[in-house]
Design an enzyme around this catalytic site. Structure first.
Site, PDB file in Angstrom:
ATOM      1  N   GLU A 130      -4.797  -8.837   1.055  1.00 25.79           N
ATOM      2  CA  GLU A 130      -5.206  -8.239   1.834  1.00 25.79           C
ATOM      3  C   GLU A 130      -7.343  -8.025   2.307  1.00 25.79           C
ATOM      4  OE1 GLU A 130      -4.501  -4.563   4.360  1.00 25.79           O
ATOM      5  OE2 GLU A 130      -1.888  -5.622   3.813  1.00 25.79           O
TER       6      GLU A 130
ATOM      7  N   GLU B 175       0.564  -1.312   0.209  1.00 28.63           N
ATOM      8  CA  GLU B 175      -0.180   0.322   0.023  1.00 28.63           C
ATOM      9  C   GLU B 175       1.268   1.604   0.186  1.00 28.63           C
ATOM     10  OE1 GLU B 175      -2.824  -0.155   2.922  1.00 28.63           O
ATOM     11  OE2 GLU B 175      -4.126  -2.242   2.491  1.00 28.63           O
TER      12      GLU B 175
HETATM   13  O1  IFM Z   1      -3.966  -2.915   9.168  1.00 29.62           O
HETATM   14  C1  IFM Z   1      -3.783  -2.226   7.989  1.00 29.62           C
HETATM   15  C2  IFM Z   1      -2.773  -2.770   7.252  1.00 29.62           C
HETATM   16  O2  IFM Z   1      -1.396  -3.066   8.130  1.00 29.62           O
HETATM   17  C3  IFM Z   1      -2.813  -2.636   5.863  1.00 29.62           C
HETATM   18  N1  IFM Z   1      -3.761  -2.249   4.674  1.00 29.62           N
HETATM   19  C4  IFM Z   1      -5.470  -1.987   6.018  1.00 29.62           C
HETATM   20  C5  IFM Z   1      -5.187  -2.912   7.360  1.00 29.62           C
HETATM   21  C6  IFM Z   1      -6.262  -2.123   8.177  1.00 29.62           C
HETATM   22  O3  IFM Z   1      -6.347  -0.807   8.320  1.00 29.62           O
END
Ligand code: IFM
Length: 458
Positions: free
Chosen positions: A363, A167
Site C-alpha cells: 500500500e 496492518e
Molecule cells: O484505508 C487504509 C487501509 O485500509 C489500510 N492502510 C491505510 C489506508 C489509508 O488510511
C-alpha cells in the site's frame, strides 16, 4: 523460496482494496456481522456518521472494478476476503454464497489477465468472535487459521500469493488501545495481547498453508521509519519503535520479543500469554513481507510543542511507551500525513536488511481534497489530482531506488483503486485513483489513473 511472487525484471504494479471499504452488501447472502458494522454505528465513531453498508457497492459492481484494474494495465489486484462472509459467526458453518462471490471476483480478474493477491484479514472480524473477547482471546487465533484454510481450499488453485493480516498494528493498537478503530476498546497495555494473538494467528495459518503446499504466505505490516525530534530521550523513541515495528519483526525474524519491547510491554513476558512454542511457530513463518507506507513517524518531546505541530491521533496507540508529541512537518496530505518519499526508500532498505525477505509495497497512496475538476478533451470531466500523481511518482521512484540499492522488492501496489470508506474518517477522505459518485456509484478515473495507465503502457 517463493514460487509465485512477481519476479520479472521490472517492478510489478497494481492497485489495492479491502473488503469492508468497498463491498457494501453487508446483510446479503448470509454475511455475518463484523466489528466494523457494529463500531461504525456508535455515534462519533466515524467522522460523517456513515458506515460500510453500501460503500462502493463492489459486491455487485466487482466487474466494473476489475475492468478498471485491467484497463489500467495493472499486473496485480490486491483484495481482502471478509471473514463474516465466509464463516458468519467466526467459527463453524461455512457460507457457500460468500465463497462464490470471491470465486467470481478472482475468475473475472484472471479472465482479464490480472493476477489476484489475497489478504485474509483486513480488520472485519466477525462480531460473534469479538463478543467472546476478540483478539484479546487466544481462541481467535485458532479460529483465524481455520478460516484461512477454508478460503485457501476454495481459492488457492487460482490465488497463489496470500497475506495473512493487513496492518496488525492497527487491529491491535487502534482497535484495543486507542479505540479509534473497531472494536473501539481502551484496554491500554492489554492491547499487546491482541498483537501476540494476531501474530499467533499468522503463524498457525502459515504452518497449515505451507502444509497445504503454499509457498507464498506473507504478512502486511505498516512499519514506519521512526525519526526522533531533537531533545527526545532515546528510551522514548525506542518505545515507539518497539510497538510500531519490533513487536512484529522480532517474532517473525528472531522468534523473540526484545528487551526494549518488554520494558514497555511487560505482558509479552507472561508465559500464560506467550506459550511454549508460540515464538518458534512465528519465526520464519513469512515467505514474503508487505510494507504499507504513507508517512514517517517523528516522535518529539511532549513540551514545548513547536508552533504548527499537531498531535497525531494515534498517540494513545503506543501503550506503555513514554508520552511523546508526534510532529508532522509540511507538506501534508488532506488526512494530515507528512509527505516524504525518502521515508519509503529508507524503510524498504532497512526492512530488507532486517528480514532478508522478498518485499512488496502493498500500500502507498495519498488522500487529497480532489477539488480541481476539469473537462479533458477526449476524456470528459474528471478530477485533476496533480498532487496525488506527484506523490505516486515520487514514491514509485523511491521504491525503484531501494531496488537498485539491492533490496529485493517485487511489487508496488497503489492504495487505492476507488474512493471508499476510510474507516474512522468515513467518506471524507479520498485516496482513490478513481472517483466514485456516492449517489450513483459511477466510477470516473482521475488524472492520476490516466498517468499510471500511460506509465504502464510504457
Ligand atoms: O484505508 C487504509 C487501509 O485500509 C489500510 N492502510 C491505510 C489506508 C489509508 O488510511
Amino acid at each position: 523460496m517463493t514460487l509465485h511472487l512477481p519476479s520479472g525484471p521490472a517492478l510489478a504494479l497494481g492497485a489495492a482494496s479491502a473488503s469492508y471499504q468497498i463491498e457494501g452488501a453487508t446483510a446479503e447472502d448470509g454475511r455475518g456481522v463484523s466489528i466494523w458494522d457494529t463500531f461504525s454505528l456508535v455515534p462519533g465513531a466515524t467522522k460523517d456518521g456513515k458506515d460500510g453498508s453500501v460503500a462502493c457497492d463492489s459486491y455487485h459492481r466487482y466487474q466494473d472494478d476489475v475492468d478498471l484494474v485491467a484497463d489500467l494495465g495493472a499486473d496485480l489486484y490486491r483484495f481482502s476476503v471478509a471473514w463474516p462472509r465466509i464463516i458468519p459467526t467466526g467459527v463453524g458453518s461455512v457460507e457457500e454464497r460468500g465463497l462464490a462471490y470471491y470465486d467470481r471476483l478472482v475468475d473475472a480478474l484472471l479472465a482479464r489477465g490480472v493476477t489476484p493477491t489475497g489478504t485474509f484479514y483486513h480488520w472485519d472480524l466477525p462480531q460473534a468472535l469479538e463478543d467472546k473477547g476478540g483478539w484479546l482471546d487466544r481462541d481467535t487465533a485458532y479460529a483465524f487459521a481455520d478460516y484461512a484454510m477454508v478460503v485457501h481450499e476454495r481459492l488457492g488453485d487460482r490465488v497463489k500469493v496470500w497475506a495473512t493480516h493487513n496492518e496488525p498494528w492497527c487491529a491491535a493498537y487502534l482497535g484495543y488501545a486507542a479505540a479509534v478503530h473497531a472494536p473501539g476498546r481502551r484496554e491500554g497495555g492489554e492491547a499487546h495481547r491482541a498483537a501476540h494473538h494476531l501474530l499467533l494467528g499468522h503463524g498457525l495459518a502459515a504452518e497449515r498453508l505451507h502444509a497445504a503446499g503454499s509457498q507464498d504466505v506473507g504478512i502486511v505490516l505498516n512499519l514506519a521509519p521512526i525519526w526522533p525530534e531533537p531533545g527526545l530521550p532515546p528510551e522514548a523513541a525506542d518505545g515507539i519503535d518497539a510497538i510500531r515495528n519490533r513487536v512484529w519483526l522480532g517474532p517473525l525474524v528472531d522468534g523473540a520479543y526484545d528487551a526494549g519491547l518488554l520494558r514497555v510491554a511487560p505482558v509479552l513476558a507472561d508465559p500464560e500469554l506467550v506459550r511454549e512454542g508460540d515464538l518458534d511457530l512465528i519465526r520464519g513463518s513469512a515467505d514474503w513481507m508487505g510494507v504499507n507506507y504513507y508517512t514517517p513517524v517523528r516522535p518529539g518531546p511532549v513540551e514545548p510543542t513547536p508552533a504548527g505541530d499537531v498531535r497525531h491521533p494515534e498517540t494513545d496507540a503506543y501503550p506503555g511507551a513514554e508520552p511523546v508529541t508526534f510532529v508532522v512537518r509540511e507538506p501534508r496530505t488532506d488526512i494530515g500525513w507528512e509527505v516524504d518519499a525518502y521515508g519509503l526508500e529508507e524503510l524498504l532498505l532497512e526492512t530488507y536488511k532486517r528480514t532478508g525477505l522478498p518485499l512488496m509495497v502493498t500500500e502507498n497512496g495519498a488522500a487529497y481534497a480532489d477539488d480541481v475538476v476539469a473537462d479533458v478533451p477526449g476524456v470528459g470531466r474528471c478530477v485533476q489530482d496533480e498532487d496525488r500523481r506527484a506523490y505516486l511518482e515520487d514514491h514509485i521512484a523511491a521504491t525503484e531506488r531501494a531496488r537498485q540499492a539491492g533490496a529485493d522488492i517485487r511489487g508496488y501496489i497503489v492504495w487505492t483503486l476507488l474512493d471508499n470508506f476510510e474507516w474512522a474518517e468515513g467518506y471524507t477522505k479520498y485516496f482513490g485513483i478513481v472517483h466514485v459518485d456516492p449517489q450513483t456509484q459511477e466510477r470516473t478515473p482521475k488524472a492520476s489513473y490516466r498517468w499510471l495507465q500511460e506509465r504502464l503502457r510504457g
